[in-house]
Design an enzyme around this catalytic site. Structure first.
Site, PDB file in Angstrom:
ATOM      1  N   GLU A  37      -1.691   3.223  17.887  1.00 26.03           N
ATOM      2  CA  GLU A  37      -0.531   2.470  18.377  1.00 26.03           C
ATOM      3  C   GLU A  37       0.304   3.310  19.352  1.00 26.03           C
ATOM      4  O   GLU A  37       0.850   2.797  20.318  1.00 26.03           O
ATOM      5  CB  GLU A  37       0.299   1.963  17.179  1.00 26.03           C
ATOM      6  CG  GLU A  37      -0.452   0.848  16.432  1.00 26.03           C
ATOM      7  CD  GLU A  37       0.174   0.450  15.114  1.00 26.03           C
ATOM      8  OE1 GLU A  37       0.461   1.355  14.299  1.00 26.03           O
ATOM      9  OE2 GLU A  37       0.386  -0.754  14.882  1.00 26.03           O
ATOM     10  N   GLU A  40      -5.569   0.126   8.879  1.00 27.59           N
ATOM     11  CA  GLU A  40      -4.487  -0.129   7.919  1.00 27.59           C
ATOM     12  C   GLU A  40      -4.913  -1.029   6.768  1.00 27.59           C
ATOM     13  O   GLU A  40      -4.495  -0.832   5.626  1.00 27.59           O
ATOM     14  CB  GLU A  40      -3.271  -0.747   8.631  1.00 27.59           C
ATOM     15  CG  GLU A  40      -2.465   0.220   9.478  1.00 27.59           C
ATOM     16  CD  GLU A  40      -2.972   0.371  10.900  1.00 27.59           C
ATOM     17  OE1 GLU A  40      -4.131  -0.016  11.165  1.00 27.59           O
ATOM     18  OE2 GLU A  40      -2.218   0.875  11.751  1.00 27.59           O
ATOM     19  N   ALA A  67       0.122   6.788  10.605  1.00 27.14           N
ATOM     20  CA  ALA A  67       1.400   7.027   9.933  1.00 27.14           C
ATOM     21  C   ALA A  67       1.146   7.981   8.762  1.00 27.14           C
ATOM     22  O   ALA A  67       0.022   8.080   8.274  1.00 27.14           O
ATOM     23  CB  ALA A  67       1.949   5.705   9.413  1.00 27.14           C
ATOM     24  N   GLY A  97      -1.293   4.098  13.289  1.00 26.12           N
ATOM     25  CA  GLY A  97      -0.148   4.445  14.125  1.00 26.12           C
ATOM     26  C   GLY A  97      -0.543   5.360  15.275  1.00 26.12           C
ATOM     27  O   GLY A  97       0.105   5.359  16.333  1.00 26.12           O
TER      28      GLY A  97
HETATM   29  C1  3H9 Z   1      -0.488   3.330   9.650  1.00 25.79           C
HETATM   30  O1  3H9 Z   1      -0.719   4.032  10.576  1.00 25.79           O
HETATM   31  C2  3H9 Z   1       0.560   2.257   9.649  1.00 25.79           C
HETATM   32  C3  3H9 Z   1       1.080   1.940  11.007  1.00 25.79           C
HETATM   33  O2  3H9 Z   1       0.299   0.944  11.625  1.00 25.79           O
HETATM   34  C4  3H9 Z   1       2.466   1.390  10.969  1.00 25.79           C
HETATM   35  C5  3H9 Z   1       3.539   2.240  10.337  1.00 25.79           C
HETATM   36  C6  3H9 Z   1       4.914   1.669  10.483  1.00 25.79           C
HETATM   37  N1  3H9 Z   1      -1.215  10.461   6.015  1.00 25.79           N
HETATM   38  O3  3H9 Z   1      -9.779  12.531   4.686  1.00 25.79           O
HETATM   39  P1  3H9 Z   1      -9.657  14.007   4.851  1.00 25.79           P
HETATM   40  C7  3H9 Z   1      -4.724  13.923   4.566  1.00 25.79           C
HETATM   41  S1  3H9 Z   1      -1.321   3.519   8.190  1.00 25.79           S
HETATM   42  C8  3H9 Z   1      -1.088  11.517   5.205  1.00 25.79           C
HETATM   43  O4  3H9 Z   1     -10.067  14.854   3.722  1.00 25.79           O
HETATM   44  P2  3H9 Z   1     -11.592  13.847   6.978  1.00 25.79           P
HETATM   45  C9  3H9 Z   1      -5.727  13.743   3.432  1.00 25.79           C
HETATM   46  O5  3H9 Z   1      -5.080  13.251   2.282  1.00 25.79           O
HETATM   47  C10 3H9 Z   1      -2.361   4.930   8.426  1.00 25.79           C
HETATM   48  N2  3H9 Z   1      -2.108  12.349   4.895  1.00 25.79           N
HETATM   49  O6  3H9 Z   1     -10.398  14.518   6.181  1.00 25.79           O
HETATM   50  C11 3H9 Z   1      -6.252  15.154   3.280  1.00 25.79           C
HETATM   51  O7  3H9 Z   1      -5.271  15.890   2.584  1.00 25.79           O
HETATM   52  P3  3H9 Z   1      -5.709  17.037   1.558  1.00 25.79           P
HETATM   53  C12 3H9 Z   1      -3.562   4.613   9.223  1.00 25.79           C
HETATM   54  C13 3H9 Z   1      -3.300  12.063   5.426  1.00 25.79           C
HETATM   55  O8  3H9 Z   1     -11.828  14.715   8.140  1.00 25.79           O
HETATM   56  C14 3H9 Z   1      -6.267  15.676   4.711  1.00 25.79           C
HETATM   57  O9  3H9 Z   1      -5.348  14.848   5.441  1.00 25.79           O
HETATM   58  N3  3H9 Z   1      -4.462   5.731   9.208  1.00 25.79           N
HETATM   59  C15 3H9 Z   1      -3.505  10.974   6.267  1.00 25.79           C
HETATM   60  O10 3H9 Z   1     -12.701  13.510   6.059  1.00 25.79           O
HETATM   61  C16 3H9 Z   1      -7.631  15.599   5.361  1.00 25.79           C
HETATM   62  O11 3H9 Z   1      -8.134  14.278   5.233  1.00 25.79           O
HETATM   63  C17 3H9 Z   1      -5.376   5.881   8.230  1.00 25.79           C
HETATM   64  O12 3H9 Z   1      -5.494   5.075   7.348  1.00 25.79           O
HETATM   65  C18 3H9 Z   1      -2.390  10.150   6.570  1.00 25.79           C
HETATM   66  N4  3H9 Z   1      -2.491   9.074   7.399  1.00 25.79           N
HETATM   67  O13 3H9 Z   1     -11.031  12.441   7.490  1.00 25.79           O
HETATM   68  C19 3H9 Z   1      -6.233   7.106   8.323  1.00 25.79           C
HETATM   69  N5  3H9 Z   1      -4.809  10.943   6.648  1.00 25.79           N
HETATM   70  O14 3H9 Z   1      -6.459  18.014   2.387  1.00 25.79           O
HETATM   71  C20 3H9 Z   1      -6.490   7.675   6.955  1.00 25.79           C
HETATM   72  C21 3H9 Z   1      -5.390  12.007   6.055  1.00 25.79           C
HETATM   73  O15 3H9 Z   1      -4.410  17.512   0.996  1.00 25.79           O
HETATM   74  N6  3H9 Z   1      -7.214   8.904   7.026  1.00 25.79           N
HETATM   75  N7  3H9 Z   1      -4.494  12.684   5.316  1.00 25.79           N
HETATM   76  O16 3H9 Z   1      -6.575  16.331   0.540  1.00 25.79           O
HETATM   77  C22 3H9 Z   1      -8.561   8.962   7.187  1.00 25.79           C
HETATM   78  O17 3H9 Z   1      -9.238   7.955   7.334  1.00 25.79           O
HETATM   79  C23 3H9 Z   1      -9.208  10.309   7.160  1.00 25.79           C
HETATM   80  O18 3H9 Z   1      -8.342  11.173   6.472  1.00 25.79           O
HETATM   81  C24 3H9 Z   1      -9.495  10.927   8.552  1.00 25.79           C
HETATM   82  C25 3H9 Z   1      -9.970  12.387   8.376  1.00 25.79           C
HETATM   83  C26 3H9 Z   1     -10.613  10.089   9.215  1.00 25.79           C
HETATM   84  C27 3H9 Z   1      -8.278  10.932   9.422  1.00 25.79           C
END
Ligand code: 3H9
Length: 697
Positions: A104, A124, A62, A101
């Site tokens: 999901e 999450e 998400a 998500g």
């Molecule tokens: C969810 O899904 C809830 C659902 O179950 C239900 C909903 C109803 N959103 O980390 P990076 C940005 S909860 C917005 O440097 P990497 C991040 O801020 C979500 N932005 O790269 C950064 O921005 P900037 C569950 C996001 O390669 C840029 O993307 N998912 C999100 O080291 C690059 O990220 C998570 O918790 C996001 N979801 O790692 C995953 N994710 O360049 C959270 C990233 O402006 N994310 N950004 O600074 C991660 O774990 C890592 O970012 C990921 C990439 C592994 C994806």
């Protein structure tokens, strides 16, 4: 159709491609695009739909930037249900990280194929919520309760191979996600494969969920999301699918409204923001291939280990061949840990310890290195001698760094003819384990030297925070203040054990007295002696009972006795019976009357001292933004992540209330409790620390 989802009809397969860089987060446009794309595929008479992501990943979850704002439909759970309910066969092709998500959506699809490097997970809980789009209802139907609870409550990422074995994926294949997805969809159509909706599968047998809830709650050390997620899995086992989805939504929304969610998302964005400094935009770091480390004690050996593991070659300088060999032994010991955990092969271990590491007792061995870090004794004269010698032997352009924890980098820089090349790189012990690196920028440090510090931190996989010069920089300066606050509470009637317990209950990894035992009581003793020698302000409260422990040779864990007594090999100790009599004698000597402290008051005072000093650190520009303080405390000082950091915590409890407390306590001690001007200003203007973070973004 939304531009975030591309649509193409290839024969009888409709292709929906996510185009929302950088991580294809499932924001409103993406969700709408998926719903529209499914309808269009059905209208176009397609037989199958392929969903995949353009760029570096399938959907990574998400869009967390939408959290806390009023939600706008279509909502993610409905999008997953819409996909699953389609009469067409839906295939998802995964690469990168299919998280939250994202997974999901994949679970709402009927079939899943992934490239071998893909990882999936439901992380999450790591941002204070739980799966909220069917993750707790579909995953257990697919892989059972135990494996689901493990994945959901840990938030860990699962590699493609394991995901295939568990049954999350149907196949793993090399190739571009679009190609392997199209081939799979074709095969499914040609073989007449049925739609396969996970929601229609039988739910697994229920287990003793109350017991499981208790186990997970205890393991999560104050974090509530993992235990709540267990209740979601319970609903999967005990309720029909639709009602399970409703229950999951309720639990998800409870977490969404929590302070813990705010704290953890603040931590997520702050740890990414610390490395982004306007002053470094467009500034190229200097080359980094070989580094020198001066001093091979615990700290120097840890720094050298971290450098070797990040692919740098290291020259270790020591005073004598014996000391150099001892340093090598420490480095080998550290690397041995990586070998044991399978992070290094035997051949890599040999290479690092023989080819990449050079030992020397001669400064001239540092002539070719790109950067030197000194980790010698904390004494200004010793440091100046080291830097004078570095100035004489290092090549032009080499970065000269000090690992000092509190000494003045400007003064150290002034002992060289190249102050613009001098910087502080403050590692935390053990340096090959601890993630925090304070990058201390002195008055004359050149911007590309600062950029090189950050580049080194990135290479070593550290979280680097910029700090200015002052006694203790960001972290140790704030630590010194909240530790003093704890000492005052001891003089007034609290015990070290009550304080430690109140603070671990608050969520700290350890209390201040257990930390002091771990770091070594001699360190605090040396600081107290230095400060007394510099002259204490007559209004400052001082105490000497801890000096008495040190005078008897009790330096904490390393000597087996400090505030606690430690059995050999054990990290947790029991209260040292000698401590309270020393404290009582000190109270009597100072003519103090003891009073009771409630745990709640201990936490409020300790936190107020921390926040007040942190506000001074930000106000003076030692930390550029409040979030820099938060990340420092989270990564170096055991601050509970689910509270976001001290300044995020302060925003959530309310700055006016905190300031009122500080002013009240100033009536008893107006020297210690001097309100930070920045705190007073924010309260007067009705603003928060986070407002300052936003203004600087
Ligand atoms: C969810 O899904 C809830 C659902 O179950 C239900 C909903 C109803 N959103 O980390 P990076 C940005 S909860 C917005 O440097 P990497 C991040 O801020 C979500 N932005 O790269 C950064 O921005 P900037 C569950 C996001 O390669 C840029 O993307 N998912 C999100 O080291 C690059 O990220 C998570 O918790 C996001 N979801 O790692 C995953 N994710 O360049 C959270 C990233 O402006 N994310 N950004 O600074 C991660 O774990 C890592 O970012 C990921 C990439 C592994 C994806």
């Amino acid at each position: 159709m939304s531009e975030a989802i591309g649509y193409e009809l290839i024969g009888d397969i409709a292709v929906l491609s996510a185009q929302n860089p950088p991580v294809n987060a499932l924001g409103l446009d993406v969700r709408q695009g998926l719903v529209d794309g499914m309808a269009r595929a059905e209208n176009d008479g397609a037989k199958a739909v392929l969903i995949y992501g353009e760029g570096r990943t399938y959907f990574a979850g998400a869009d967390i930037r939408e959290f806390g704002k009023p939600p706008t439909g279509p909502f993610l759970p409905d999008v997953c249900t819409r996909i699953e309910a389609s009469p067409l066969i839906v295939v998802s092709a995964l690469h990168g990280t299919a998280l939250g998500g994202g997974l999901e959506i994949a679970l709402g699809s009927h079939y899943r194929v992934a490239v071998p490097s893909a990882r999936v997970g439901l992380p999450e809980v790591l941002i204070g919520v739980m799966p909220g789009a069917g993750g707790t209802q579909r995953l257990p139907r697919l892989i059972g309760v135990d494996a689901s609870v493990d994945i959901i409550t840990s938030g860990r990422q699962v590699g493609a191979k394991e995901a295939l074995e568990l049954g999350i994926l149907d196949r793993v294949e090399d190739g571009a996600p679009r190609d392997i997805g199209l081939a799979y969809a074709r095969e499914l159509i040609d073989s007449g494969a049925p739609r396969r909706a996970i929601s229609e599968m039988a739910a697994p047998q229920a287990v003793d969920f109350d017991a499981l809830y208790d186990v997970v709650l205890k393991k999560s050390r104050g974090m509530i999301a993992p235990a709540k997620a267990v209740r979601g899995v319970q609903a999967c086992c005990e309720l029909p699918f639709d009602q399970g989805m409703i229950r999951e939504r309720e639990l998800f929304m409870e977490l969404m409204a929590s302070d813990q969610r705010q704290g953890m998302i603040h931590a997520f964005f702050s740890e990414r923001a610390v490395g982004k400094l306007p002053e470094l935009k467009g500034v190229e770091p200097r080359d980094l291939n070989a580094i020198g480390v001066i001093g091979g004690g615990t700290m120097g050996a840890g720094i050298a280990t971290s450098a070797l593991l990040s692919g740098l070659s290291v020259v270790m300088l020591e005073m004598s061949p014996e000391a150099a060999e001892a340093a090598k032994g420490r480095i080998e010991g550290n690397l041995g840990g990586a070998l044991k955990r399978g992070k290094l092969s035997q051949a890599q271990f040999e290479d690092l310890t023989t080819k990449a590491l050079t030992l020397s007792t001669d400064y001239s061995a540092l002539g070719d290195v790109d950067l030197v870090i000194e980790a010698v004794f904390e004494d200004m004269d010793v440091k100046k001698t080291v830097f004078t010698q570095l100035d004489a032997v290092c090549k032009p352009g080499a970065v000269l760094a000090s690992n000092t924890s509190y000494l003045d980098i400007n003064e150290i820089a002034a002992s060289t003819n190249r102050p613009s090349d001098v910087i502080g790189l403050h590692f935390f012990s053990p340096a090959h384990v601890m993630k925090l690196l304070e990058i201390v920028v002195a008055d004359k440090t050149a911007p590309d030297v600062v950029a090189t510090g950050f580049a080194l931190g990135n290479r070593m996989k550290k979280t680097s925070v910029r700090a200015g010069v002052c006694d203790g920089f960001i972290g140790n300066r704030i630590l010194s203040t909240y530790r003093t606050c704890a000492d005052h509470m001891i003089l007034d009637g609290a015990s070290p054990y009550q304080i430690d317990k109140a603070l671990t209950d608050f969520g700290f990894a350890m209390g201040p007295f257990a930390v002091a035992d771990l770091a070594g009581l001699d360190i605090g003793w040396a600081v107290r002696k230095r400060k007394r020698a510099e002259g204490l302000d007559p209004r400052a409260r001082d105490s000497s009972y801890a000096d008495k422990l040190c005078e008897d040779g009790n330096f904490g864990q390393k000597t087996g006795k400090g505030y606690y007594v430690y059995e050999a090999g054990k990290r947790a100790g029991v209260s040292n019976p000698d401590v309270m009599p020393l404290i009582e004698a000190e109270r009597a000597e100072q003519g103090l009357t003891s009073r009771e402290f409630a745990d709640d008051e201990i936490v409020r005072r300790y936190m107020a001292a921390m926040v007040n000093e942190a506000a001074k650190v930000v106000g003076e520009g030692i930390a550029r933004r409040p979030l820099d303080v938060d990340v420092t405390l989270l990564y170096g000082y055991g601050f509970p992540r689910y509270r976001g950091g001290p300044l995020k915590w302060a925003d959530m409890v309310g700055l006016p209330e905190l300031l009122a407390d500080i002013k009240k306590w100033a009536e008893e001690d107006d020297y210690f409790w001097q309100p930070a001007p920045l705190l007073e200003q924010l309260v007067a203007e009705g603003r928060t620390f986070d407002d300052l973070n936003k203004e600087s973004a």
